[in-house]
Motif scaffolding. Structure first.
Motif, PDB file in Angstrom:
ATOM      1  N   UNK A 299       0.820  -1.226   0.000  1.00 17.29           N
ATOM      2  CA  UNK A 299       0.000   0.000   0.000  1.00 17.29           C
ATOM      3  C   UNK A 299       0.852   1.274   0.000  1.00 17.29           C
ATOM      4  N   UNK A 300       1.943   1.271   0.741  1.00 22.52           N
ATOM      5  CA  UNK A 300       2.817   2.450   0.772  1.00 22.52           C
ATOM      6  C   UNK A 300       3.417   2.739  -0.589  1.00 22.52           C
ATOM      7  N   UNK A 301       3.905   1.677  -1.245  1.00 22.41           N
ATOM      8  CA  UNK A 301       4.511   1.851  -2.571  1.00 22.41           C
ATOM      9  C   UNK A 301       3.464   2.319  -3.565  1.00 22.41           C
ATOM     10  N   UNK A 302       2.232   1.827  -3.406  1.00 23.67           N
ATOM     11  CA  UNK A 302       1.165   2.250  -4.317  1.00 23.67           C
ATOM     12  C   UNK A 302       0.916   3.748  -4.179  1.00 23.67           C
ATOM     13  N   UNK A 303       0.931   4.238  -2.951  1.00 30.74           N
ATOM     14  CA  UNK A 303       0.745   5.671  -2.731  1.00 30.74           C
ATOM     15  C   UNK A 303       1.836   6.475  -3.406  1.00 30.74           C
ATOM     16  N   UNK A 304       3.080   6.013  -3.289  1.00 33.88           N
ATOM     17  CA  UNK A 304       4.188   6.712  -3.947  1.00 33.88           C
ATOM     18  C   UNK A 304       3.976   6.742  -5.456  1.00 33.88           C
ATOM     19  N   UNK A 305       3.517   5.619  -5.989  1.00 30.19           N
ATOM     20  CA  UNK A 305       3.263   5.561  -7.422  1.00 30.19           C
ATOM     21  C   UNK A 305       2.220   6.591  -7.809  1.00 30.19           C
ATOM     22  N   UNK A 306       1.159   6.666  -7.031  1.00 29.23           N
ATOM     23  CA  UNK A 306       0.090   7.598  -7.371  1.00 29.23           C
ATOM     24  C   UNK A 306       0.564   9.041  -7.315  1.00 29.23           C
ATOM     25  N   UNK A 307       1.452   9.348  -6.344  1.00 31.99           N
ATOM     26  CA  UNK A 307       1.998  10.708  -6.300  1.00 31.99           C
ATOM     27  C   UNK A 307       2.730  11.018  -7.598  1.00 31.99           C
ATOM     28  N   UNK A 308       3.527  10.049  -8.060  1.00 33.55           N
ATOM     29  CA  UNK A 308       4.261  10.252  -9.318  1.00 33.55           C
ATOM     30  C   UNK A 308       3.290  10.446 -10.470  1.00 33.55           C
ATOM     31  N   UNK A 309       2.247   9.625 -10.500  1.00 30.60           N
ATOM     32  CA  UNK A 309       1.297   9.723 -11.610  1.00 30.60           C
ATOM     33  C   UNK A 309       0.602  11.084 -11.613  1.00 30.60           C
TER      34      UNK A 309
END
Lengths: 372, 322, 522
Positions: free
Chosen positions: C186-196
């Motif tokens: 879940x943490x990595x997914x959040x980071x991905x979404x910030x990048x997106x």
């Protein structure tokens, strides 16, 4: 992965291999032409040499015997999807086993005891030499192709050391053991059954040929008629399904490799107990590698293996005749043919597939149109 | 310098000479296998190279012509291997085996047809071979204790191809790690899809690797017949191609570690030759034949995971289809 | 369908990054995409959502040039586009981050990014340039990576970041991501979404394929829903709800309703207690799973594929070892120390119809009769001692084929020559004819034609009525709802809840599949 054929079964099993064989022979024919000889003449000489002279057929069948053993060895491992290149080494070590029994018991016990014991020893020693790479692959993931190649050389070194050292015939220089006692000599075929086979002429063909035939039948029974054979084939065709079925995949791999080594080991019965009558250096001389070609061409089936073994036997024997009759050609031509056949039937096996496919499809369509 | 040290130095000298064909074939094997193509045919390519080098040197009188002819012939055999493995996606082990057997048969067959000497080429005279090269100032430096002897025996006095082989190691490393070709080659042996999706042709890359392997094996073969030896003799490669393969694996498919493996194996061969018939304390007569098996045993131990791990390139042996 | 995007007048003034009209693609008889229309606004994050097998990946492969469509047209930034290869797609400004990464594990980040755009014969030439690019991307979009790090040492989230960098290093203006969070925490997914979000703010158009509803709600601007190869709806994200999306995703024309009397469950045959399983990489595949299964009932396991159902079946059938917890089946206890092989499981009365019949259930190159005894080949019925009884094997297969309506009823035919439905009937017949007390089934009607589906469903109900305890795993919610007596929903390796079939609704279960708890979903 490797291309598979969508041809009808008869084309896949007969037509393609035949085309590959013809292509290999054709290339050899071209080479012979460049050597200054007539390739068709050479072919005829080979055929005469393999079958028609006195003793020729016997010689051919004697070579065939060796190829049956090594071909079956490679085939049984292939059924478990294991590529066993170690036939040379396994046969060599099998020879050690047979040789030890022959040396130890050959002079003191009758044939009826010694030879079965020697057969057992050859199989046992060969099995051990195949078992170790099998274990390493099944439980340590070591690539079987590389380990079996290495084991060929290790076997070679061990045998050289033994034949030059502990096992050497006392007082002699050449690296070989003393001659076996009479109990360990497998009778030649033309001397048995009251001369029933004397039409074959004088040749090294011996009762090991019968053993080889038994092995062909036994192979068929094992692979297609037993529960173990079913498990071996399942592991080879779909290891995941084997796992689902509760089959112990590593164990089956080890068993297949052991059986493979055992079959290769039996070559020693033909060569050592049947012909050389002592353990000599390098008696496996390439038979192990040819076994790979035999298994490939014979599609890992006993009938195919017999036919392929016979073909290679004829090439070996015919090659000797070529050597005899032509100045510019030696037995190495047989090696060349062998290499070509392996190349076309093994590596380039489906090269003709697209053309054959197209031609067949057109024939079938024409046939259907004609019928309408 | 003590007698033992001198003998040891001579053994090292022999090591270099014995290791040279191994080094060349090992570099060849590294390029081929790193690109994903299993290469068991180092042996056959080297044998063919040996024959062609001797044959051409004998008829033309020039060893350099011999080397280039050998490289060409070897390259042709490599292309057959490439054709079977890359274009036809055939079984790479079988193809390698076929080439070895073909080489054995073809060399003798053509040899007899050309020279009528039972498969050998005529013995080569001095100018038709590569002669030992004495480095400058050998005599002057000889007076320096230890180092002078080392310079004379070990470093100077080898033929050109030995130095070429040693130079090829850093060159290969450079090619593999510092050039665009090397990066792509390493990638295609691990994840061909990554290379393909970057718009690079997997086949062309692998063909180049295989051809490079052919060229190097050709030099190795030439060394055998016109560098170390004085002509081609039947089956003169004597399994060296397989030892080179063992060195590649033992060196984990990297040029410099493979070089050390080749030197080690060459050393074992040199030592076993020296100890022939010599009695060792405790063991009795030196088991030189068994010593020759050591390279192979070491590879097996490595593959079984008993002395570290050896992972081949991930995509090796698998034909690539889109 | 197409007018949904014009919910307010503003959008029509913006340009489109991508327009698809009438795109269709079939693989043989399978209709992967049928008449797809899609319009993606430039500079937006557009989600494509749908169940497994809805056709999302096929559509993305068509856009990226990996498949050629049978029909339809594509426009990229207003220009008609004919995309025949990934090189074409890349040159048009499209970039794709695949589900399975195309990275070389034992090379560095820098090497992987340089591959294909090295900038010269010597790597030293391109290195400078690439390092600068990495730096720019890091500061502009928060995509920091250590260029010298080796890929296989990096966590999955960072590896994905490298894939994204590879996709946009060439200046891609449209980025397609195929199920990117499947492998992330879940943490990595959040980071991905910030990048997106960062990329979107810079004007990059993003196509996000996913089956997770919470992701759609949190990050997309627009969402298109696919089902059974068709585009069924488009919505503006802030104007829809997870419930609506769930309904659009899983609803299907009712195929057939199964005639089903009430169940009479009796003794507990299988009791699972706190079962857990971790992968070799250390990630948790099953967490704290506990449930009972009784004779005479069908317990359906609902959930999107990849949420632990496969591991559950493998453990219960003996194919995989237990890491934590235990289960008790037919008076045998299985835990970390004690295990039974699949062969033993069958012997005590546990049969298993695997999820993937090609991978596990059949050996395609074997004849039907050889497949009919797979797993039972050591039974004395098929041969005494070590030999096999050919006649008995053949007869057994013929009997099976007749009883289970396998066509053609030819025991010598190789398994690969049967249709999917008939292959499945062979597998089912083989397992079911043993009269098991416990039956584990995965995806019984995947790739099976309608007629065979009906037959199979009726068989299962009959088995239940005869007292068999059946655990049914399926990604077809329709199938679960019509066959099960109780429904157990799994998500992320855990049980979200167990509900009674009579009281459960499709929406409720659909939301549970997306991770929403049973009470909240009701």
């Amino acid at each position: 992965m490797t291309p598979t054929s969508d041809l009808p079964r008869w084309a896949d099993v007969f037509l393609l291999p035949l085309l590959n064989l013809l292509a290999a022979l054709a290339v050899c024919g071209v080479i012979i032409f460049f050597l200054g000889e007539n390739p068709f003449n050479a072919l005829w000489v080979m055929i005469k040499g393999a079958f028609f002279y006195s003793g020729s057929l016997g010689y051919t069948l004697y070579y065939t015997t060796n190829f049956i053993f090594t071909g079956l060895a490679v085939a049984i491992a292939f059924h478990a999807m294991m590529f066993n290149i170690g036939g040379e080494g396994q046969a060599y070590i099998g020879g050690l086993g047979a040789g030890l029994v022959a040396l130890w018991l050959g002079a003191s016990l009758p044939m009826i005891l010694v030879i079965p014991l020697a057969v057992f020893a050859a199989a046992l020693f060969g099995a051990a030499w195949g078992l170790i790479p099998g274990l390493l692959q099944a439980y340590r993931g070591s690539h079987i192709v590389i380990t079996t190649i290495m084991f060929n050389f290790i076997a070679g070194s061990i045998m050289v050391w033994l034949l030059v050292g502990p096992l050497i015939e006392q007082g002699q220089q050449s690296p070989q053991t003393p001659k076996f006692g009479d109990g360990a000599l497998v009778p030649k075929l033309h001397e048995t059954a009251g001369g029933l086979f004397s039409f074959l002429g004088n040749s090294p063909l011996n009762l090991s040929f019968v053993l080889a035939l038994f092995c062909l039948v036994g192979f068929w029974i094992l692979i297609w008629r037993t529960k173990l054979g079913y498990e071996i084939r399942t592991v080879g065709q779909n290891p995941e399904a084997a796992r689902y079925a509760g089959i112990n995949v590593p164990k089956i791999i080890v068993i297949a490799m052991a059986l493979s080594g055992a079959l290769a080991g039996l070559l020693a019965i033909n060569e050592l107990l049947g012909v050389q009558h002592r353990v000599v250096l390098n008696f496996t001389s390439g038979y192990g590698f040819t076994g790979i070609a035999v298994a490939l061409m014979g599609r890992n089936h006993p009938v195919g293996i017999f036919l392929a073994s016979f073909l290679f036997g004829a090439i070996y024997q015919g090659g000797a005749e070529l050597d005899f009759e032509f100045q510019t050609i030696t037995r190495d031509m047989a090696l060349l043919m062998q290499g070509m056949i392996i190349l076309f039937s093994g590596a380039l096996a489906y090269m003709f597939n697209p053309w054959v496919s197209r031609i067949l499809r057109r024939w079938i369509k024409q046939g259907e149109a004609a019928r309408v | 310098m003590s007698e033992f040290a001198y003998q040891f130095l001579l053994t090292l000298d022999a090591t270099l000479r014995l290791a040279t064909p191994l080094v060349l074939c090992a570099m060849a094997g590294i390029f081929s296998e790193r690109s994903g193509i299993i290469d068991i045919s180092l042996e056959g390519k080297m044998l063919m190279g040996a024959f062609v080098a001797a044959a051409v040197a004998s008829t033309s009188g020039s060893p350099w012509l011999g080397v280039f002819a050998a490289m060409f012939a070897s390259m042709l055999m490599a292309m057959v291997h490439g054709f079977a493995c890359i274009t036809h996606k055939g079984n790479q082990v079988v193809s390698g085996l076929a080439i070895n057997i073909l080489a054995s048969g073809l060399t003798v067959t053509i040899g007899i047809a050309l020279f009528r000497q039972g498969g050998q080429t005529p013995p080569l005279s001095g100018s038709e071979r590569f002669r030992p090269i004495e480095w400058p100032l050998v005599d002057v430096l000889d007076s320096i204790p230890v180092l002078g002897t080392v310079y004379r025996e070990l470093i100077s006095g080898h033929n050109m191809l030995v130095y070429v082989a040693l130079l090829l190691v850093p060159l290969s490393a450079f090619l593999l790690y510092k050039t665009r070709f090397g990066l792509r080659l390493r990638a295609v042996g691990e994840v061909p899809r990554a290379v393909d999706s970057a718009g690079i042709s997997v086949s062309f890359l692998r063909y180049r690797a295989v051809i490079l392997a052919g060229l190097l094996c050709g030099i190795a073969g030439a060394y055998l017949s016109i560098g170390q030896g004085a002509g081609f003799v039947k089956e003169m490669s004597a399994g060296k191609g397989y030892i080179a393969l063992a060195a590649v694996i033992f060196g984990k498919w990297r040029p410099v570690p493979a070089l050390f493996a080749c030197l080690l194996f060459g050393f074992l061969e040199a030592v076993s030759a020296r100890l022939q018939g010599v009695d060792l304390p405790l063991i009795g007569e030196a088991p030189t034949q068994l010593m020759l098996a050591l390279p192979y045993i070491m590879v097996v131990l490595l593959l079984a995971g008993f002395i570290g791990k050896a992972s081949p390139p991930a995509a090796i042996g698998q034909p690539y289809s889109k | 369908m197409t007018d949904d995007k014009n919910t307010d007048g503003r959008t029509s003034a913006h340009s489109f990054a991508l327009n698809l009209a009438g795109v269709s693609k079939s693989f043989g008889a399978v209709r992967a995409n049928h008449d797809i229309n899609l319009d993606v606004l430039a500079g937006s994050i557009h989600g494509i959502v749908g169940e497994n097998g809805a056709g999302k990946s096929t559509l993305m492969n068509i856009i990226f040039g990996l498949h050629a469509p049978d029909k339809g047209s594509m426009h990229v930034f207003g220009e008609r586009a004919s995309i025949k290869s990934s090189a074409d797609a890349i040159s048009l400004g499209l970039g794709m981050v695949h589900q399975h990464f195309m990275l070389v594990p034992n090379m560095s980040v820098l090497d992987n990014v340089m591959l294909g755009s090295e900038g010269g014969y010597l790597l030293s030439e391109g290195r400078e340039q690439t390092l600068k690019t990495l730096d720019n991307l890091s500061s502009a979009f928060g995509m920091g990576v250590d260029p010298t790090a080796i890929i296989e040492d990096l966590p999955v989230g960072i590896r994905q970041r490298v894939e994204i960098i590879k996709a946009i290093k060439g200046g891609a203006r449209v980025l397609i991501l195929d199920e990117p969070t499947g492998v992330l925490t879940p943490g990595e997914a959040q980071q991905l979404f910030d990048i997106l979000r960062s990329l979107r703010d810079d004007g990059v158009t993003i196509l996000l394929i996913t089956h997770k509803l919470d992701e759609i709600m949190s990050i997309t601007d627009h969402v298109s829903i696919m089902r059974d190869g068709e585009m069924v709806a488009h919505r503006e994200t802030r104007k829809t709800t997870p419930q609506e999306l769930a309904r659009l995703m899983v609803g299907r024309d009712v195929l057939l309703s199964v005639d089903k009397g009430p169940a009479n469950p009796s003794d507990i045959k299988l009791k699972v207690s706190s079962l857990g399983c971790t992968s070799s990489a250390g990630s948790s595949l099953l967490k704290n799973v506990s449930f009972d299964l009784r004779a005479g009932e069908i317990l359906g396991v609902a959930g999107v594929a990849g949420n632990g159902q496969t591991e559950l079946l493998e453990i219960l059938s003996g194919m995989r070892k237990v890491t934590t917890g235990k289960f008790e089946v037919l008076q045998r206890v299985i835990d970390k120390e004690r295990s039974l092989t699949p062969e033993h499981m069958r012997a005590i009365g546990v049969a298993h119809i695997p999820e993937d019949r090609h991978e596990h259930g059949l050996v395609l190159s074997f004849e039907a009769q050889e497949n009919a005894m797979l797993g039972y080949h050591r039974d004395p019925r098929f041969g005494r001692g070590s030999l096999l009884d050919d006649k008995e094997i053949r007869d057994h297969c013929v009997e099976l084929m007749t009883k289970h309506d396998v066509r053609p009823p030819n025991p010598d035919l190789h398994a690969r020559n049967f249709s999917g439905g008939n292959q499945q009937k062979i597998v089912i017949g083989r397992e079911v004819d043993q009269k098991p007390e416990v039956l584990l089934i995965g995806q019984p009607t995947r790739g099976v034609d309608v007629g065979a589906i009906e037959f199979i469903h009726r068989q299962l109900i009959q088995l239940r009525d005869e007292g068999c305890a059946i655990l049914l795993v399926s990604v077809e919610l329709e199938e679960i709802l019509s066959l099960s007596d109780r429904i157990m929903v799994m998500n992320e390796g855990e049980i979200v809840g167990i509900v009674d079939q009579k009281t459960a609704s499709q929406e409720q279960v659909g939301m549970m599949m997306a991770g929403v708890g049973a009470e909240v979903a009701a």
